[in-house]
Enzyme design. Sequence first.
Site, PDB file in Angstrom:
ATOM      1  N   TRP B 359       0.836  -1.240   0.104  1.00  0.00           N
ATOM      2  CA  TRP B 359       0.088  -0.020   0.083  1.00  0.00           C
ATOM      3  C   TRP B 359       1.043   1.209  -0.029  1.00  0.00           C
ATOM      4  O   TRP B 359       0.543   2.372  -0.596  1.00  0.00           O
ATOM      5  CB  TRP B 359      -0.750   0.010   1.179  1.00  0.00           C
ATOM      6  CG  TRP B 359      -1.966   1.167   1.286  1.00  0.00           C
ATOM      7  CD1 TRP B 359      -2.922   1.481   0.699  1.00  0.00           C
ATOM      8  CD2 TRP B 359      -1.423   2.499   2.058  1.00  0.00           C
ATOM      9  NE1 TRP B 359      -3.387   2.672   1.111  1.00  0.00           N
ATOM     10  CE2 TRP B 359      -2.607   3.406   1.783  1.00  0.00           C
ATOM     11  CE3 TRP B 359      -0.381   2.837   2.826  1.00  0.00           C
ATOM     12  CZ2 TRP B 359      -2.613   4.770   2.395  1.00  0.00           C
ATOM     13  CZ3 TRP B 359      -0.429   4.139   3.394  1.00  0.00           C
ATOM     14  CH2 TRP B 359      -1.670   4.975   3.287  1.00  0.00           C
ATOM     15  N   HIS B 360       2.048   1.207   0.684  1.00  0.00           N
ATOM     16  CA  HIS B 360       2.884   2.267   0.699  1.00  0.00           C
ATOM     17  C   HIS B 360       3.612   2.482  -0.486  1.00  0.00           C
ATOM     18  O   HIS B 360       3.928   3.836  -0.870  1.00  0.00           O
ATOM     19  CB  HIS B 360       3.881   2.165   1.840  1.00  0.00           C
ATOM     20  CG  HIS B 360       3.271   2.635   3.312  1.00  0.00           C
ATOM     21  ND1 HIS B 360       2.688   1.684   3.925  1.00  0.00           N
ATOM     22  CD2 HIS B 360       3.627   3.649   4.025  1.00  0.00           C
ATOM     23  CE1 HIS B 360       2.173   2.117   5.168  1.00  0.00           C
ATOM     24  NE2 HIS B 360       2.833   3.385   4.993  1.00  0.00           N
ATOM     25  N   GLY B 361       3.662   1.823  -1.345  1.00  0.00           N
ATOM     26  CA  GLY B 361       4.441   1.865  -2.745  1.00  0.00           C
ATOM     27  C   GLY B 361       4.751   0.620  -3.472  1.00  0.00           C
ATOM     28  O   GLY B 361       4.832  -0.422  -2.740  1.00  0.00           O
TER      29      GLY B 361
END
Lengths: 359, 525
Positions: B359-361
């Site tokens: 989700w963060h990247g």
Amino acid sequence: MNKKKVVKIIAAALCAVLVLVLALWFLQRLLTPKYIDKNEEGLLVKEYYDYAGGNDVLFIGDCEVYSNFSPVRLWQEYGITSAIRGSPQQLIWHSYYMLEDTLRYETPKVVVFNVLSMKYGEPQSEAYNRLALDGMKWSSVKLRAVKASMTEEESLLSYVFPLLRFHSRWSDLRSEDLKYFFNTRQLSHNGYVMRIDVQPVDYIPRAEPLADYSFADTCWEYLDKMKDLCEKNGIQLVLIKAPTLMPHWYDEWDEQIVKYASDNGLCYVNTLPIAESEIGIDYTADTFDAGQHLNLSGAEKLSSWFGAYLKANTALPNHRGEADLELKWSEKIDRYYEMADAQAAQLERDGKLSGYWGD
Amino acid sequence: MPFVSFGFIAFLAALMLLYYLVPKRFQWMMLLAFSIFFYCFAGWTSLIFMAVTILTTYFAGAVIGRMAEARDSYIKEQGAAMDRDAKKAYKAKVKKRTYLILSLCLIVNLGMLAVIKYTDFGISIVNGIFRTNIGYLRFILPLGISFYIFQSMGYIIDVYRGKYAPEKNFARFALFVSFFPQLLQGPISRFDELSQTLYGPHDFDYQNFAKGAWRVVWGFFKKVVIADRLVTAVITLSGEPDVYKGVYVVALVLFYAIQLYADFTGGIDITIGVAQMLGIKVAENFDRPFFSLNVTEYWRRWHITMGTWFKDYIFYPLSVSPKMLKISKWSREKLGQAIGKRVPVYLSTIIVWFATGLWHGAAWNFIVWGLLNCLVIIVSQELSPLYQRFHKKFRFSNTKGYNVFQMFRTFWLMGFIRVLDVYRDVPGTFRQVGTIFTTANWGDLFNGSFLELGLGWQDFAVVLAGCAAMLTVSILQNKGQVRDRLMARPPVVRYALLIAAVCLIMVFGAYGIGYDSGAFIYTRF
């Protein structure tokens, strides 16, 4: 909440806003550069408003005007009243808007524009924009000048509130920021920045050929605008190239200006070919930085010659003998020689100049 | 429109004025109009993606809601004519249909997110494995897409679960998704919580307004004075790993921890403060995480709404899913009770942390970051009996000094894991951390080398003073909200402090030429 309490809250909030505005004004004044012992030329544009009015000739351009022409000498020899509106690397749009701004205060009979800035078709640096624009008084002209000049990283708001630009100077604050909080020092003599020291020309770098010698469309547009504005106000526009050796002025550039002047019926004089033979410039004695700018001796020689040129090519009156002007100019002359003497004394004492004021 | 801009301040001023001037029943509409206007600055294409999420989630919610209503009224109509089994069978039939709608909605939205965010990552994996040369698509990530999609998916799952009825008014739902303060970096709000105050009506409440304004100012201070000032050093240190080793890696861990904290919490303070000025309560996203004694606690106090989202919508459903129950049964039989009962929990934990990283990247560094967090949590869990015995045996383990040591340990542990985010290169990060033990350059701390990182001693002094201010406020928060105490002071003191705070931000803020104050780190996630 009762009405009384609401009024009290609003009054307190308004007072707080007022104090905040005052505090921010104080900080802005404190943090904005004073241009006293560094980048002194930052004072030039603002100083114009002190001597605005009654000038028959207006010089506009970059350092090639503010270092090379002496209004005092023009007055002394020809009774010509003149002023310079110049700043470091002043671009043609800066010059155009400065002309517009000048017309809010006075209408000179002749405008002399130095054409070196035709070589720059794009905003060059934020620092030079600041030197040219920060000192200008606020008006719709300044607004347009800022919009035309800003580099991509700049914002209009930072010109309205210079604190936004200069806030980071907190770590560079010096005693001069407090000393000159309310007042400043006068640097120029009707826009002329004096230097009496000498650094002879000992080397002229070879001019590299350019891929394209044509000036940018923007520059031509602004030159047209300047010409039209002068026509509209009954001002004679004179184009000039000052006799400084660097940066190099190419023949191909000169040809374009010659053609433009001829097509539009303007006077144009390139002083470079006649600098030594006719004007009498001695590049071993008349420049303070090896040919980039003239010193006082060079500026006076050039002004003497140019005064004669103006007399021959324009209809400028000789104001000598007019009592009020004599008085006004005698004060300027006194200051002029005081500064020259102070610089000479410092030069003798220290062997070099540490600033324009000679102290 | 970035938060740290005069455009945003003008936008806020206009909104506040109109918001409290229009009749109260129009307040939420005003908010919707301003939210759309705010989002328009991100570009029309971004608006299209948001419109897809709003439309699909709203209609999916409406259909699921209608199906649930029809089911309930049918059962009610049938009354005694329907026995328990028939009711159960009918409910299962309806649930299957609502599940289909839910799945479609999730597929469309998460699919959209996956395509935009992860296609190039997928291509890089394929190119790496099969030695192909497929070109990258380089989609531009629409502003806040990870946040509003997660928020919307939380809503639709809750509606499916029957936690609350779907929102009937389309415009009101659109406001829930597009509410501008939380678009840039969250928090990820829950509909049942946010909707309580989002739609008003709100009278102007001076106390609330002033408290909100204070929080906004505090957020600006953290972001502009501390976080943005450290950016230069973080970029320099991470940009030249061959030059900056050993003690510089330790410094980078410290600087980035402070920068990220000040940046993210500063942004959230602005979000919550703006909402509070409008009379709206937005969920808290931080609870002084650097005071955490261990990693599990840290994750309960850092990015709280993301953590609870993953727990509620991935961890729990996964843990009780039929497949996981099967695995649980199998592992208990094969591995014994003690180990077997842990298998499904840890498996779910690994999946959640993998998803959190992703989700963060879309990059390996984020995935490894997620899995390292997971590893630390699982190891801590496994070692907890040992810790308990240690704490029982040694009295000092309950002292304040030991607590400070635990905080210190957690801070640095999280810092070293987090540094993956700045190097963006997994093997490179491990190599750099390794240089701490192989490069003897601690003397650089005292020979002026740190003043060549783009920050002068004055900058370090400002950061230090800013950190001291953050620490003081955090400690004071032990006794309740600092703003409450501030509001109890006489107006002269309050206003003097506010003016001083604004002046400090204006002077010591790292903004203007050479800085990019508009960008928040979490906006890119």
